[in-house]
Design an enzyme around this catalytic site. Structure first.
Site, short mmCIF file in Angstrom:
data_model
loop_
_atom_site.label_atom_id
_atom_site.label_comp_id
_atom_site.label_asym_id
_atom_site.label_seq_id
_atom_site.Cartn_x
_atom_site.Cartn_y
_atom_site.Cartn_z
CG ASP A 184 -1.87 1.16 1.24
OD1 ASP A 184 -3.03 0.95 0.89
OD2 ASP A 184 -1.46 2.27 1.61
CG ASN A 192 -5.18 10.66 -6.23
OD1 ASN A 192 -4.61 10.90 -7.30
ND2 ASN A 192 -5.72 9.49 -5.97
CG HIS A 197 -8.22 11.61 -9.15
ND1 HIS A 197 -8.10 10.56 -8.27
CD2 HIS A 197 -9.13 12.46 -8.60
CE1 HIS A 197 -8.92 10.73 -7.24
NE2 HIS A 197 -9.55 11.88 -7.42
CG ASP A 201 -4.99 7.96 -12.93
OD1 ASP A 201 -5.24 7.44 -11.83
OD2 ASP A 201 -5.87 8.35 -13.73
CG ASP A 227 -3.05 3.58 -2.23
OD1 ASP A 227 -4.10 2.96 -1.96
OD2 ASP A 227 -2.41 4.22 -1.38
#
Length: 325
Positions: A184, A192, A197, A201, A227
């Site tokens: 994680d 973000n 975003h 990404d 994530d």
């Protein structure tokens, strides 16, 4: 639908024991505009040639010395695993027409040739053959999409669970261990929220590339969503065999991310479970790795952690509700 250009560029093989018939058929095809036409008078070479060139259409004479057309079709069936035999039978015997269809030919042309019939049957069969291939490729692409993450191209959870099951079976057969590393990203939410975003990404795609580059070819690297990632290792002897790869992944993610005009920094926490030491099922191994990940987060992040034995259900519930990733 296939275009006219696709049809004219289709690969065609003419098979006949008569040189005159071959010359005539090649002339008919080339005058119509077909560009990839080849021929053979040796029926025993048809299957090897088809394996090599994967013809879109085989114009096959049924009456030949040595191997006849029916025997050739039997060999072609072993090559065409999809079940579509691209054979247009050539015959002067009316009784052979139905027999040819029953043997797998898609259509037939009568001898002596009628020019209009030849053109129409060849065009129609090529159109169907190419459409059949397009549909097969589309189906394969759709299947790949269903098993892989659209953003990173990594296996998704559906494929991952199958890969884990396969790895466990292999480990069991060979009396080895296997490991799951549950990853994680630390601080990903802030990226973000701060930059949007699109930047998030790009980070996820770079992380995926780094995880693959830092893993063995035989390991599975997957994205679970958001994530969260997972790496599955087979053929390990103990936890010590996993600690090195886990540390390598932590270091890989810690490298700066250069995206457009920004330099971003984040880390990863990893939870590890070992088969069969911690558990023997896919679900239990994932749950224990999930709890170990929570422990890594609680211990300061940017590290890996492994639990000893099965994590109590209460602890697993606490991990899912208390941690904020």
């Amino acid at each position: 639908m296939p275009s006219r250009e696709d049809i004219l560029n289709a690969k065609i093989l003419v098979v006949d024991d008569s040189a005159d018939n071959i010359d005539l058929m090649e002339e008919i095809l080339r005058e119509e505009g077909y560009r990839c036409v080849s021929s053979t008078m040796l029926p025993e070479t048809v299957c090897p040639l088809h394996r090599q060139h994967c013809y879109d259409l085989i114009l096959l004479d049924l009456q030949m010395p040595g191997l006849n057309g029916f025997q050739v079709m039997k060999g072609l069936k072993e090559i065409e695993q999809g079940g579509y035999l691209p054979v247009l039978a050539l015959t002067a015997q009316p009784s052979f027409k139905i027999a040819a269809l029953e043997a797998g030919a898609r259509d037939f042309i009568s001898k002596p040739f009628d020019l209009l019939e030849v053109h129409k049957r060849i065009h129609n069969m090529l159109e169907v053959r190419l459409l059949y291939r397009e549909l097969a490729q589309y189906s394969k692409a759709q299947q790949e999409l269903a098993l892989h993450d659209a953003l990173t191209g990594l296996p998704n959870r559906r494929l991952l669970e199958d890969r884990i099951e396969t790895t466990l079976q292999h480990a069991n057969r060979n009396h080895h261990k296997a490991a799951i590393m549950y990853l994680d990203l630390d601080g990903f939410k802030a990226i973000n929220d701060t930059y949007g975003h699109a930047y998030g990404d790009e980070v996820l795609k770079i992380v995926a590339q780094r995880l693959v580059a830092s893993s063995r070819k035989e390991d599975t690297v997957a994205r679970l969503g958001g994530d969260e990632f997972m790496v599955v290792l087979g053929d390990v002897s103990s936890l010590s065999d996993v600690q090195g790869p886990a540390a390598k992944l932590v270091e890989a993610v810690l490298e700066p991310f250069f995206i457009n005009d920004l330099t971003l920094q984040l880390s990863t926490s990893i939870g590890i479970s070992i088969y069969p030491d911690d558990a023997e099922t896919v679900e239990a191994l994932i749950s224990i790795a999930d709890y170990a990940l929570y422990e890594a987060k609680r211990g300061g992040k940017n590290r890996y952690c492994a639990t000893s034995g099965k994590a109590p259900q209460a602890a697993l519930d606490e991990a899912r509700t208390a941690t904020s990733r």
